[in-house]
Scaffold this motif. Structure first.
Motif, mmCIF file in Angstrom:
data_model
loop_
_atom_site.group_PDB
_atom_site.id
_atom_site.type_symbol
_atom_site.label_atom_id
_atom_site.label_comp_id
_atom_site.label_asym_id
_atom_site.label_seq_id
_atom_site.Cartn_x
_atom_site.Cartn_y
_atom_site.Cartn_z
ATOM 1 N N ALA A 260 2.642 12.462 -8.895
ATOM 2 C CA ALA A 260 3.098 11.176 -8.348
ATOM 3 C C ALA A 260 2.204 10.038 -8.828
ATOM 4 O O ALA A 260 2.685 8.932 -9.116
ATOM 5 C CB ALA A 260 3.107 11.240 -6.822
ATOM 6 N N LEU A 261 0.901 10.302 -8.932
ATOM 7 C CA LEU A 261 -0.021 9.282 -9.411
ATOM 8 C C LEU A 261 0.326 8.870 -10.844
ATOM 9 O O LEU A 261 0.371 7.680 -11.174
ATOM 10 C CB LEU A 261 -1.453 9.811 -9.339
ATOM 11 C CG LEU A 261 -2.586 8.810 -9.566
ATOM 12 C CD1 LEU A 261 -2.629 7.770 -8.449
ATOM 13 C CD2 LEU A 261 -3.922 9.543 -9.653
ATOM 14 N N GLY A 262 0.591 9.860 -11.696
ATOM 15 C CA GLY A 262 0.972 9.558 -13.072
ATOM 16 C C GLY A 262 2.295 8.831 -13.162
ATOM 17 O O GLY A 262 2.453 7.892 -13.967
ATOM 18 N N GLU A 263 3.260 9.234 -12.338
ATOM 19 C CA GLU A 263 4.570 8.570 -12.361
ATOM 20 C C GLU A 263 4.455 7.126 -11.877
ATOM 21 O O GLU A 263 5.110 6.221 -12.420
ATOM 22 C CB GLU A 263 5.550 9.351 -11.488
ATOM 23 C CG GLU A 263 5.940 10.702 -12.084
ATOM 24 C CD GLU A 263 6.771 11.535 -11.127
ATOM 25 O OE1 GLU A 263 6.861 11.156 -9.926
ATOM 26 O OE2 GLU A 263 7.315 12.570 -11.562
ATOM 27 N N ALA A 264 3.628 6.897 -10.860
ATOM 28 C CA ALA A 264 3.448 5.531 -10.356
ATOM 29 C C ALA A 264 2.757 4.648 -11.397
ATOM 30 O O ALA A 264 3.098 3.472 -11.541
ATOM 31 C CB ALA A 264 2.636 5.557 -9.059
ATOM 32 N N ARG A 265 1.807 5.215 -12.141
ATOM 33 C CA ARG A 265 1.147 4.431 -13.191
ATOM 34 C C ARG A 265 2.148 4.058 -14.290
ATOM 35 O O ARG A 265 2.171 2.917 -14.763
ATOM 36 C CB ARG A 265 -0.012 5.227 -13.788
ATOM 37 C CG ARG A 265 -1.229 5.354 -12.891
ATOM 38 C CD ARG A 265 -2.401 5.927 -13.670
ATOM 39 N NE ARG A 265 -3.531 6.235 -12.825
ATOM 40 C CZ ARG A 265 -4.429 5.333 -12.409
ATOM 41 N NH1 ARG A 265 -4.288 4.063 -12.756
ATOM 42 N NH2 ARG A 265 -5.453 5.701 -11.653
ATOM 43 N N GLY A 266 2.933 5.031 -14.712
ATOM 44 C CA GLY A 266 3.927 4.748 -15.753
ATOM 45 C C GLY A 266 4.947 3.732 -15.300
ATOM 46 O O GLY A 266 5.325 2.824 -16.058
ATOM 47 N N ALA A 267 5.407 3.854 -14.047
ATOM 48 C CA ALA A 267 6.385 2.898 -13.522
ATOM 49 C C ALA A 267 5.794 1.508 -13.449
ATOM 50 O O ALA A 267 6.458 0.517 -13.776
ATOM 51 C CB ALA A 267 6.859 3.349 -12.143
ATOM 52 N N ARG B 170 -5.091 -1.327 -9.234
ATOM 53 C CA ARG B 170 -6.345 -1.116 -8.492
ATOM 54 C C ARG B 170 -6.159 -0.075 -7.394
ATOM 55 O O ARG B 170 -7.036 0.780 -7.177
ATOM 56 C CB ARG B 170 -6.834 -2.440 -7.899
ATOM 57 C CG ARG B 170 -7.400 -3.398 -8.939
ATOM 58 C CD ARG B 170 -8.171 -4.527 -8.274
ATOM 59 N NE ARG B 170 -7.270 -5.406 -7.523
ATOM 60 C CZ ARG B 170 -6.696 -6.485 -8.045
ATOM 61 N NH1 ARG B 170 -6.881 -6.797 -9.322
ATOM 62 N NH2 ARG B 170 -5.919 -7.262 -7.300
ATOM 63 N N ARG B 171 -5.023 -0.126 -6.704
ATOM 64 C CA ARG B 171 -4.777 0.850 -5.641
ATOM 65 C C ARG B 171 -4.628 2.258 -6.222
ATOM 66 O O ARG B 171 -5.126 3.228 -5.642
ATOM 67 C CB ARG B 171 -3.540 0.448 -4.844
ATOM 68 C CG ARG B 171 -3.175 1.365 -3.661
ATOM 69 C CD ARG B 171 -4.326 1.578 -2.679
ATOM 70 N NE ARG B 171 -5.048 0.354 -2.392
ATOM 71 C CZ ARG B 171 -4.653 -0.533 -1.449
ATOM 72 N NH1 ARG B 171 -3.571 -0.305 -0.741
ATOM 73 N NH2 ARG B 171 -5.353 -1.626 -1.237
ATOM 74 N N LEU B 172 -3.972 2.362 -7.354
ATOM 75 C CA LEU B 172 -3.826 3.679 -7.988
ATOM 76 C C LEU B 172 -5.178 4.207 -8.449
ATOM 77 O O LEU B 172 -5.430 5.425 -8.395
ATOM 78 C CB LEU B 172 -2.842 3.586 -9.156
ATOM 79 C CG LEU B 172 -1.382 3.323 -8.764
ATOM 80 C CD1 LEU B 172 -0.528 3.100 -10.012
ATOM 81 C CD2 LEU B 172 -0.803 4.476 -7.945
ATOM 82 N N ALA C 34 7.649 8.049 -6.182
ATOM 83 C CA ALA C 34 6.244 8.398 -6.413
ATOM 84 C C ALA C 34 5.371 7.912 -5.259
ATOM 85 O O ALA C 34 4.485 8.639 -4.777
ATOM 86 C CB ALA C 34 5.767 7.799 -7.731
ATOM 87 N N TRP C 35 5.620 6.696 -4.783
ATOM 88 C CA TRP C 35 4.805 6.156 -3.700
ATOM 89 C C TRP C 35 5.080 6.864 -2.380
ATOM 90 O O TRP C 35 4.191 6.956 -1.520
ATOM 91 C CB TRP C 35 5.018 4.653 -3.574
ATOM 92 C CG TRP C 35 4.167 3.893 -4.537
ATOM 93 C CD1 TRP C 35 4.495 3.472 -5.797
ATOM 94 C CD2 TRP C 35 2.804 3.507 -4.340
ATOM 95 N NE1 TRP C 35 3.442 2.847 -6.395
ATOM 96 C CE2 TRP C 35 2.382 2.847 -5.542
ATOM 97 C CE3 TRP C 35 1.900 3.642 -3.297
ATOM 98 C CZ2 TRP C 35 1.107 2.328 -5.686
ATOM 99 C CZ3 TRP C 35 0.627 3.125 -3.442
ATOM 100 C CH2 TRP C 35 0.242 2.486 -4.622
#
Length: 242
Positions: free
Chosen positions: A177-184, A75-77, A152-153
């Motif tokens: 970073a947004l994409g990396e955080a979603r994948g992680a 949700r935050r992403l 990423a964060w």
């Protein structure tokens, strides 16, 4: 000083009798020593196993705690994605309060490292050693995934501030970073299930109580819990921590 001379043997029968007494005595002593040693290593191996079970129990709990925040992270992403999409149109990042950050557990490996350098593991079966090693390799992979998530964060935190122009380089870095955080987050969400599956496959079971105070996970809370709303008050300058 009076010296007693050995009593001479009278025939082979008496010789064999004395010989058997000596042999039986030596074998009895050796057998008793081996029994004591076997009991000693049985105790050492049992202690080593219990230490590892405590540590694995702590790591399982840490994995579950982080995965339990996965919905909040998504949700935050999504919110950050919306902020970034609007900023891409306007050319400016809007004022934004602290966005929070998911907890980043520190997995434990001290017991396993200590056992690998000790002697008790020599009394583990090869199958058991391979099973334990496989579990810790998986945990190490989870640790690397969390390090990527943290990185990423750290980049996403640069959204928090009083508002500024969004240049193409910053925009690209934030989207990456947004994409990396979603994948992680997808991978982290799956960690508990995959860890449980590996534990079953290796035959180590699934009963790992976390009761050793030396291995208790530290209670960690980020600057702002990721499940809380984004703070309404933007920091006056970029890079300031809450």
């Amino acid at each position: 000083m009076e010296i007693h001379k050995p009593k001479p043997w009278h025939g082979w029968r008496e010789f064999l009798k004395e010989y058997l007494i000596i042999v039986v005595g030596v074998l009895t002593a050796l057998g008793a020593e081996q029994v004591v040693e076997a009991l000693h290593w049985r105790h050492q191996v049992a202690e080593a196993r219990q230490e590892l079970r405590y540590e694995l129990g702590s790591n399982i709990r840490l994995t579950q705690r982080r995965a339990g925040k996965a919905d909040c992270v998504d949700r935050r992403l999504d919110e950050l994605g919306g902020i970034l999409a609007e900023a891409s149109k306007s050319g400016r990042l809007p004022p934004a309060g602290f966005i929070g950050q998911p907890i980043s557990p520190t997995y434990l490996q001290d017991a396993w490292d200590a056992q690998k350098s000790g002697q008790a593991v020599a009394h583990f079966s090869p199958e058991e050693l391979e099973a334990i090693g496989r579990v810790y390799r998986f945990i190490d992979g989870g640790r690397r995934r969390l390090e990527l998530d943290d990185a990423a964060w750290t980049t996403l935190q640069t959204v928090s501030g009083p508002g500024r122009r969004l240049d193409p380089e910053t925009e690209g870095r934030l989207y990456q970073a947004l994409g990396e955080a979603r994948g992680a987050n997808r991978a982290i969400r799956a960690l508990p299930g995959r860890l449980s599956e590996i534990l079953r496959q290796t035959g180590l079971g699934d009963d790992f109580p976390q009761i050793n105070p030396r291995n208790a996970p530290l209670a960690s809370k980020s600057w702002s819990d990721i499940c809380d709303p984004i703070r309404a008050d933007p920091p006056p300058i970029y890079g300031r921590l809450p």
